[in-house]
Design a protein around this motif. Structure first.
Motif, PDB file in Angstrom:
ATOM      1  N   CYS A 155       0.842  -0.702   3.542  1.00  0.00           N
ATOM      2  CA  CYS A 155       2.489  -1.034   3.733  1.00  0.00           C
ATOM      3  C   CYS A 155       2.959  -2.100   2.851  1.00  0.00           C
ATOM      4  O   CYS A 155       2.217  -3.365   3.283  1.00  0.00           O
ATOM      5  CB  CYS A 155       2.728  -0.976   5.017  1.00  0.00           C
ATOM      6  SG  CYS A 155       4.528  -1.425   5.206  1.00  0.00           S
ATOM      7  N   LEU A 156       3.686  -1.993   2.069  1.00  0.00           N
ATOM      8  CA  LEU A 156       3.802  -3.335   1.079  1.00  0.00           C
ATOM      9  C   LEU A 156       4.373  -4.476   2.043  1.00  0.00           C
ATOM     10  O   LEU A 156       4.154  -5.754   2.100  1.00  0.00           O
ATOM     11  CB  LEU A 156       5.066  -3.144   0.293  1.00  0.00           C
ATOM     12  CG  LEU A 156       5.506  -4.246  -0.613  1.00  0.00           C
ATOM     13  CD1 LEU A 156       4.551  -4.937  -1.451  1.00  0.00           C
ATOM     14  CD2 LEU A 156       6.541  -3.911  -1.482  1.00  0.00           C
ATOM     15  N   MET A 157       5.161  -4.099   3.169  1.00  0.00           N
ATOM     16  CA  MET A 157       6.046  -5.269   4.042  1.00  0.00           C
ATOM     17  C   MET A 157       4.763  -5.564   4.813  1.00  0.00           C
ATOM     18  O   MET A 157       4.882  -7.136   5.130  1.00  0.00           O
ATOM     19  CB  MET A 157       6.814  -4.522   4.890  1.00  0.00           C
ATOM     20  CG  MET A 157       7.623  -5.453   5.984  1.00  0.00           C
ATOM     21  SD  MET A 157       8.854  -4.694   6.829  1.00  0.00           S
ATOM     22  CE  MET A 157       9.541  -6.011   7.687  1.00  0.00           C
TER      23      MET A 157
ATOM     24  N   ASN B 168       8.976   5.793   3.476  1.00  0.00           N
ATOM     25  CA  ASN B 168       7.828   4.768   3.475  1.00  0.00           C
ATOM     26  C   ASN B 168       6.975   4.787   4.493  1.00  0.00           C
ATOM     27  O   ASN B 168       5.807   4.427   4.573  1.00  0.00           O
ATOM     28  CB  ASN B 168       8.655   3.420   3.318  1.00  0.00           C
ATOM     29  CG  ASN B 168       9.078   2.986   1.901  1.00  0.00           C
ATOM     30  OD1 ASN B 168       8.143   3.103   0.980  1.00  0.00           O
ATOM     31  ND2 ASN B 168      10.367   2.954   1.749  1.00  0.00           N
ATOM     32  N   LEU B 169       7.581   5.072   5.902  1.00  0.00           N
ATOM     33  CA  LEU B 169       6.729   5.234   6.936  1.00  0.00           C
ATOM     34  C   LEU B 169       5.752   6.332   6.881  1.00  0.00           C
ATOM     35  O   LEU B 169       4.358   6.092   7.316  1.00  0.00           O
ATOM     36  CB  LEU B 169       7.678   5.290   8.408  1.00  0.00           C
ATOM     37  CG  LEU B 169       8.370   4.100   8.732  1.00  0.00           C
ATOM     38  CD1 LEU B 169       9.418   4.633   9.836  1.00  0.00           C
ATOM     39  CD2 LEU B 169       7.442   2.903   9.430  1.00  0.00           C
ATOM     40  N   LEU B 170       6.100   7.383   6.364  1.00  0.00           N
ATOM     41  CA  LEU B 170       5.353   8.357   6.246  1.00  0.00           C
ATOM     42  C   LEU B 170       4.120   8.162   5.366  1.00  0.00           C
ATOM     43  O   LEU B 170       2.963   8.685   5.415  1.00  0.00           O
ATOM     44  CB  LEU B 170       5.974   9.761   5.816  1.00  0.00           C
ATOM     45  CG  LEU B 170       5.396  11.031   5.536  1.00  0.00           C
ATOM     46  CD1 LEU B 170       5.045  11.427   6.905  1.00  0.00           C
ATOM     47  CD2 LEU B 170       6.346  12.015   5.084  1.00  0.00           C
ATOM     48  N   GLN B 171       4.675   7.559   4.153  1.00  0.00           N
ATOM     49  CA  GLN B 171       3.528   7.063   2.991  1.00  0.00           C
ATOM     50  C   GLN B 171       2.533   6.185   3.548  1.00  0.00           C
ATOM     51  O   GLN B 171       1.361   6.304   3.611  1.00  0.00           O
ATOM     52  CB  GLN B 171       4.070   6.357   1.688  1.00  0.00           C
ATOM     53  CG  GLN B 171       3.457   5.777   0.773  1.00  0.00           C
ATOM     54  CD  GLN B 171       3.020   4.466   1.306  1.00  0.00           C
ATOM     55  OE1 GLN B 171       4.124   3.728   1.595  1.00  0.00           O
ATOM     56  NE2 GLN B 171       2.056   3.867   0.800  1.00  0.00           N
ATOM     57  N   SER B 172       2.871   5.352   4.650  1.00  0.00           N
ATOM     58  CA  SER B 172       1.918   4.405   4.906  1.00  0.00           C
ATOM     59  C   SER B 172       1.175   5.033   6.178  1.00  0.00           C
ATOM     60  O   SER B 172       0.001   4.487   6.074  1.00  0.00           O
ATOM     61  CB  SER B 172       2.631   3.164   5.337  1.00  0.00           C
ATOM     62  OG  SER B 172       3.478   3.530   6.978  1.00  0.00           O
ATOM     63  N   GLY B 173       1.580   5.899   6.693  1.00  0.00           N
ATOM     64  CA  GLY B 173       0.780   6.755   7.627  1.00  0.00           C
ATOM     65  C   GLY B 173      -0.523   7.491   6.765  1.00  0.00           C
ATOM     66  O   GLY B 173      -1.613   7.582   7.391  1.00  0.00           O
TER      67      GLY B 173
END
Length: 69
Positions: free
Chosen positions: A54-56, A44-49
């Motif tokens: 970021c959903l959160m 998830n951190l990689l995807q948001s980068g």
């Protein structure tokens, strides 16, 4: 505290907790499948980068957290 700071703190806590629960030498060891949660957070951190989404962070902003830079 900005939404990005909260996301990073929560992600760090999730990683540390899941490592403590998933590494066999840990006094808190439960099951090695907790390491899958560590991988999920990392993905998830990689995807948001890459996507800059970021959903959160979106949820935190709707709850009133300030937007980070």
């Amino acid at each position: 505290m900005t939404s990005w700071q909260i996301v990073r703190i929560v992600a760090g806590l999730f990683i540390l907790i899941s490592l403590a629960l998933g590494i066999p030498g840990s006094p808190l060891f439960m099951n090695q499948w907790w390491l899958a949660f560590t991988a999920f957070v990392g993905i998830n951190l990689l995807q948001s980068g890459f996507t800059r989404w970021c959903l959160m962070e979106t949820l935190l902003r709707k709850l009133g957290a300030r937007q980070g830079c």
